[in-house]
Design a protein around this motif. Structure first.
Motif, mmCIF file in Angstrom:
data_model
loop_
_atom_site.group_PDB
_atom_site.id
_atom_site.type_symbol
_atom_site.label_atom_id
_atom_site.label_comp_id
_atom_site.label_asym_id
_atom_site.label_seq_id
_atom_site.Cartn_x
_atom_site.Cartn_y
_atom_site.Cartn_z
ATOM 1 N N ARG A 173 0.828 -1.214 0.000
ATOM 2 C CA ARG A 173 0.000 0.000 0.000
ATOM 3 C C ARG A 173 0.861 1.263 0.000
ATOM 4 N NH1 ARG A 173 -3.942 -2.571 4.323
ATOM 5 N NH2 ARG A 173 -5.322 -3.697 2.906
ATOM 6 N N HIS A 174 1.931 1.244 0.772
ATOM 7 C CA HIS A 174 2.860 2.376 0.827
ATOM 8 C C HIS A 174 3.464 2.632 -0.556
ATOM 9 C CE1 HIS A 174 6.162 4.917 2.205
ATOM 10 N NE2 HIS A 174 7.008 4.067 1.655
ATOM 11 N N LYS A 175 3.906 1.564 -1.214
ATOM 12 C CA LYS A 175 4.515 1.701 -2.545
ATOM 13 C C LYS A 175 3.491 2.187 -3.566
ATOM 14 C CE LYS A 175 8.822 0.540 -2.133
ATOM 15 N NZ LYS A 175 9.857 1.531 -2.466
ATOM 16 N N ILE A 176 2.260 1.680 -3.495
ATOM 17 C CA ILE A 176 1.208 2.112 -4.422
ATOM 18 C C ILE A 176 0.903 3.592 -4.217
ATOM 19 C CG2 ILE A 176 -1.261 1.894 -4.961
ATOM 20 C CD1 ILE A 176 -0.886 -1.164 -4.548
ATOM 21 N N ASP A 177 0.832 4.019 -2.968
ATOM 22 C CA ASP A 177 0.594 5.441 -2.677
ATOM 23 C C ASP A 177 1.700 6.319 -3.246
ATOM 24 O OD1 ASP A 177 -1.738 4.778 -1.375
ATOM 25 O OD2 ASP A 177 -0.890 4.961 0.641
#
Length: 113
Positions: free
Chosen positions: A25-29
């Motif tokens: 999720r962090h990388k997608i954000d």
């Protein structure tokens, strides 16, 4: 070439899987704000690898064994190391310990390739 992490408790695999999902999720954000094409492409590779690993861990958890071995490619091991070393403030003490254990083992195995 494969990297094997032996005798990982199912409870630790559950923590690793949960942290892995948060890292995805962090990388997608971060993708939405990435202005560097190379970093953007690298993040896509990391996300794709992490998603496949999520299902690998899910299979280990669903096997109902007390402990399992994690057999990873070097790419998976490096990306899991990135996830384990990610400084997420909201980690509990139990999560920090589990992620530090996997970080230590992966670091040792990767240095000795």
């Amino acid at each position: 070439m494969k990297i094997t992490v032996k005798k990982v408790k199912t409870a630790d695999i559950e923590i690793i899987q949960s942290e892995l999902l948060k890292f995805i999720r962090h990388k997608i954000d971060n993708l939405a704000h990435c202005n560097d094409y190379q970093n953007y492409c690298n993040d896509i590779i990391v996300i794709d690898t992490l998603q496949s690993m999520f299902f690998l861990f899910r299979a280990k958890i669903e096997s109902k064994k007390q402990e399992s071995s994690l057999i990873l490619s070097p790419t998976q091991a490096v990306i899991l190391l990135f996830c384990a070393q990610w400084q997420r403030e909201e980690r509990t003490e139990v999560q920090r310990i589990a992620m530090q254990k996997v970080s230590d083992v992966l670091h040792e195995k990767l240095v000795n390739i």
